[in-house]
Write an enzyme that holds these catalytic residues in place. Structure first.
Site, PDB file in Angstrom:
ATOM      1  N   GLY A  45       1.201  -1.280  -0.017  1.00  0.00           N
ATOM      2  CA  GLY A  45      -0.352  -0.219  -0.254  1.00  0.00           C
ATOM      3  C   GLY A  45       0.638   1.262   0.090  1.00  0.00           C
ATOM      4  O   GLY A  45       1.568   1.230   0.284  1.00  0.00           O
ATOM      5  N   GLN A  50       3.782   9.762   0.618  1.00  0.00           N
ATOM      6  CA  GLN A  50       4.766   9.115   0.715  1.00  0.00           C
ATOM      7  C   GLN A  50       5.821   9.642  -0.674  1.00  0.00           C
ATOM      8  O   GLN A  50       6.619   8.888   0.311  1.00  0.00           O
ATOM      9  CB  GLN A  50       4.017   7.754   0.717  1.00  0.00           C
ATOM     10  CG  GLN A  50       3.615   8.146   2.494  1.00  0.00           C
ATOM     11  CD  GLN A  50       3.736   5.986   3.090  1.00  0.00           C
ATOM     12  OE1 GLN A  50       2.464   4.781   2.003  1.00  0.00           O
ATOM     13  NE2 GLN A  50       4.431   5.985   3.326  1.00  0.00           N
ATOM     14  N   CYS A  95       5.037   0.126   7.568  1.00  0.00           N
ATOM     15  CA  CYS A  95       5.357   1.066   6.787  1.00  0.00           C
ATOM     16  C   CYS A  95       6.111   1.782   5.835  1.00  0.00           C
ATOM     17  O   CYS A  95       7.364   1.535   6.310  1.00  0.00           O
ATOM     18  CB  CYS A  95       4.569   3.055   7.135  1.00  0.00           C
ATOM     19  SG  CYS A  95       4.328   3.719   6.551  1.00  0.00           S
ATOM     20  N   LEU A  96       6.128   1.706   4.423  1.00  0.00           N
ATOM     21  CA  LEU A  96       7.523   2.207   3.657  1.00  0.00           C
ATOM     22  C   LEU A  96       7.777   2.952   4.085  1.00  0.00           C
ATOM     23  O   LEU A  96       9.155   3.542   3.612  1.00  0.00           O
ATOM     24  CB  LEU A  96       6.883   2.384   2.073  1.00  0.00           C
ATOM     25  CG  LEU A  96       6.782   0.820   1.609  1.00  0.00           C
ATOM     26  CD1 LEU A  96       6.336   1.290  -0.292  1.00  0.00           C
ATOM     27  CD2 LEU A  96       8.063   0.393   2.015  1.00  0.00           C
ATOM     28  N   HIS A 145      -5.211   2.159   7.386  1.00  0.00           N
ATOM     29  CA  HIS A 145      -3.165   2.828   7.342  1.00  0.00           C
ATOM     30  C   HIS A 145      -3.481   3.867   6.115  1.00  0.00           C
ATOM     31  O   HIS A 145      -2.715   5.178   6.301  1.00  0.00           O
ATOM     32  CB  HIS A 145      -2.968   1.978   7.025  1.00  0.00           C
ATOM     33  CG  HIS A 145      -0.978   1.853   6.962  1.00  0.00           C
ATOM     34  ND1 HIS A 145      -0.932   1.713   7.843  1.00  0.00           N
ATOM     35  CD2 HIS A 145      -0.213   2.316   5.843  1.00  0.00           C
ATOM     36  CE1 HIS A 145       0.798   2.256   7.850  1.00  0.00           C
ATOM     37  NE2 HIS A 145       0.978   2.294   6.799  1.00  0.00           N
ATOM     38  N   GLU A 146      -3.650   3.479   5.278  1.00  0.00           N
ATOM     39  CA  GLU A 146      -3.804   4.295   4.005  1.00  0.00           C
ATOM     40  C   GLU A 146      -4.527   5.844   4.034  1.00  0.00           C
ATOM     41  O   GLU A 146      -3.578   6.858   4.068  1.00  0.00           O
ATOM     42  CB  GLU A 146      -4.124   3.607   2.582  1.00  0.00           C
ATOM     43  CG  GLU A 146      -2.724   2.400   2.073  1.00  0.00           C
ATOM     44  CD  GLU A 146      -1.670   3.069   2.670  1.00  0.00           C
ATOM     45  OE1 GLU A 146      -0.900   3.801   2.694  1.00  0.00           O
ATOM     46  OE2 GLU A 146      -0.672   1.982   2.689  1.00  0.00           O
ATOM     47  N   HIS A 149      -2.616   8.286   6.332  1.00  0.00           N
ATOM     48  CA  HIS A 149      -1.664   8.978   5.515  1.00  0.00           C
ATOM     49  C   HIS A 149      -2.851  10.368   4.316  1.00  0.00           C
ATOM     50  O   HIS A 149      -1.727  11.627   4.910  1.00  0.00           O
ATOM     51  CB  HIS A 149      -1.073   8.501   4.708  1.00  0.00           C
ATOM     52  CG  HIS A 149      -0.164   7.226   4.920  1.00  0.00           C
ATOM     53  ND1 HIS A 149       0.870   7.881   5.523  1.00  0.00           N
ATOM     54  CD2 HIS A 149       0.217   6.083   4.917  1.00  0.00           C
ATOM     55  CE1 HIS A 149       2.038   6.830   5.869  1.00  0.00           C
ATOM     56  NE2 HIS A 149       1.282   5.551   5.785  1.00  0.00           N
TER      57      HIS A 149
HETATM   58  C1  QAP Z   1       0.759  -0.597   4.625  1.00  0.00           C
HETATM   59  O1  QAP Z   1       2.823  -1.081   4.214  1.00  0.00           O
HETATM   60  C2  QAP Z   1      -0.157  -1.932   5.491  1.00  0.00           C
HETATM   61  O2  QAP Z   1       9.169  -1.569   7.304  1.00  0.00           O
HETATM   62  C3  QAP Z   1       1.421  -1.003   3.557  1.00  0.00           C
HETATM   63  O3  QAP Z   1      11.288  -2.660   5.715  1.00  0.00           O
HETATM   64  C4  QAP Z   1       0.238  -2.154   6.686  1.00  0.00           C
HETATM   65  O4  QAP Z   1       3.793  -1.516   1.977  1.00  0.00           O
HETATM   66  C5  QAP Z   1      -1.391  -2.477   5.019  1.00  0.00           C
HETATM   67  C6  QAP Z   1       7.561  -2.142   3.507  1.00  0.00           C
HETATM   68  C7  QAP Z   1       0.219  -2.709   7.174  1.00  0.00           C
HETATM   69  C8  QAP Z   1      -1.457  -3.372   5.693  1.00  0.00           C
HETATM   70  C9  QAP Z   1      -1.192  -3.738   6.510  1.00  0.00           C
HETATM   71  C10 QAP Z   1       7.741  -1.982   5.520  1.00  0.00           C
HETATM   72  C11 QAP Z   1       8.821  -2.769   3.226  1.00  0.00           C
HETATM   73  C12 QAP Z   1       5.684  -2.154   3.213  1.00  0.00           C
HETATM   74  C13 QAP Z   1       8.871  -1.877   5.486  1.00  0.00           C
HETATM   75  C14 QAP Z   1       3.851  -1.467   2.774  1.00  0.00           C
HETATM   76  C15 QAP Z   1       9.983  -2.397   5.032  1.00  0.00           C
HETATM   77  C16 QAP Z   1       9.825  -2.530   3.660  1.00  0.00           C
HETATM   78  C17 QAP Z   1       4.863  -2.157   3.905  1.00  0.00           C
HETATM   79 CO    CO Z   2       1.902   3.497   5.832  1.00  0.00          CO
END
Ligand code: QAP
Ligand code: CO
Length: 179
Positions: A45, A50, A95-96, A145-146, A149
């Site tokens: 996501g 971001q 989270c990215l 979550h999104e 943001h």
């Molecule tokens: C948001 O999160 C989300 O720490 C999206 O090193 C969170 O894509 C949606 C990511 C929980 C549903 C459930 C995080 C990649 C990606 C990191 C992400 C990393 C590399 C997170």
């Molecule tokens: Co995020």
């Protein structure tokens, strides 16, 4: 084009994003770039803020049982409005924009969402309307979550005081390891 991802504690992540008003080629290119950036970063996501654009646009592309992330399953959500929520659930979120840190966060279990697609298509709400999602499971969590943001909120702000302190300490460590 892969865009740079803004990471905590960058102040831009606290900005409130503005509604999208023009559903033009510029928006479509930007959404394509968001997708490329999310996939290249191993994300499921991503919100526009971001990648430094404060507009109310987000994308979600969950993996299936085999761990694949087919683009046909990509959701592009513009100007979302949560209409209804129900229940509560915990999930270990990441989270990215907060790379390397994951923690349990409480969310609504299910929700109903109204939004526009990349062409601006939106209809009056009726049961079964294709522009209204009833989401549960991971999709519901990802949407919340999104959307946070878009309001300038990060999942780490939902942690208890002691867990937040633990985060600040761990995150500094993670940042140091990167340098
Ligand atoms: C948001 O999160 C989300 O720490 C999206 O090193 C969170 O894509 C949606 C990511 C929980 C549903 C459930 C995080 C990649 C990606 C990191 C992400 C990393 C590399 C997170
Ligand atoms: Co995020």
């Amino acid at each position: 084009m892969i865009l740079p991802v803004v990471t905590y504690p960058d102040k831009r992540l606290k900005e409130r994003s503005e509604p999208v008003t023009r559903f033009d080629a510029g928006l479509h290119t930007f959404l394509d770039n968001m997708y490329e950036t999310m996939i290249a970063s191993n994300g499921i996501g991503l919100a526009a803020i971001q990648v430094a654009r404060p507009i109310r646009a987000l994308i979600i592309n969950l993996a299936d049982e085999e761990g694949h992330q087919p683009k046909e399953e990509l959701l592009e959500i513009i100007n979302p409005v949560i209409l209804e929520t129900d229940g509560s659930t915990f999930y270990q979120e990441g989270c990215l924009s907060v790379p390397g840190f994951y923690e349990d966060v409480e969310r609504f279990e299910t929700l109903t969402l109204r939004y526009q697609d990349r062409h601006g298509n939106e209809r009056t709400i009726r049961a079964g309307n294709e522009r209204t999602i009833r989401a549960d499971g991971l999709l519901s969590i990802a949407i919340q979550h999104e959307i946070d943001h878009l309001e300038g909120r990060l999942f780490i702000e939902k942690l208890s005081y002691s867990r937040r302190k633990k985060f600040e300490k761990e995150y500094k460590k993670i940042q140091k390891q990167k340098k």
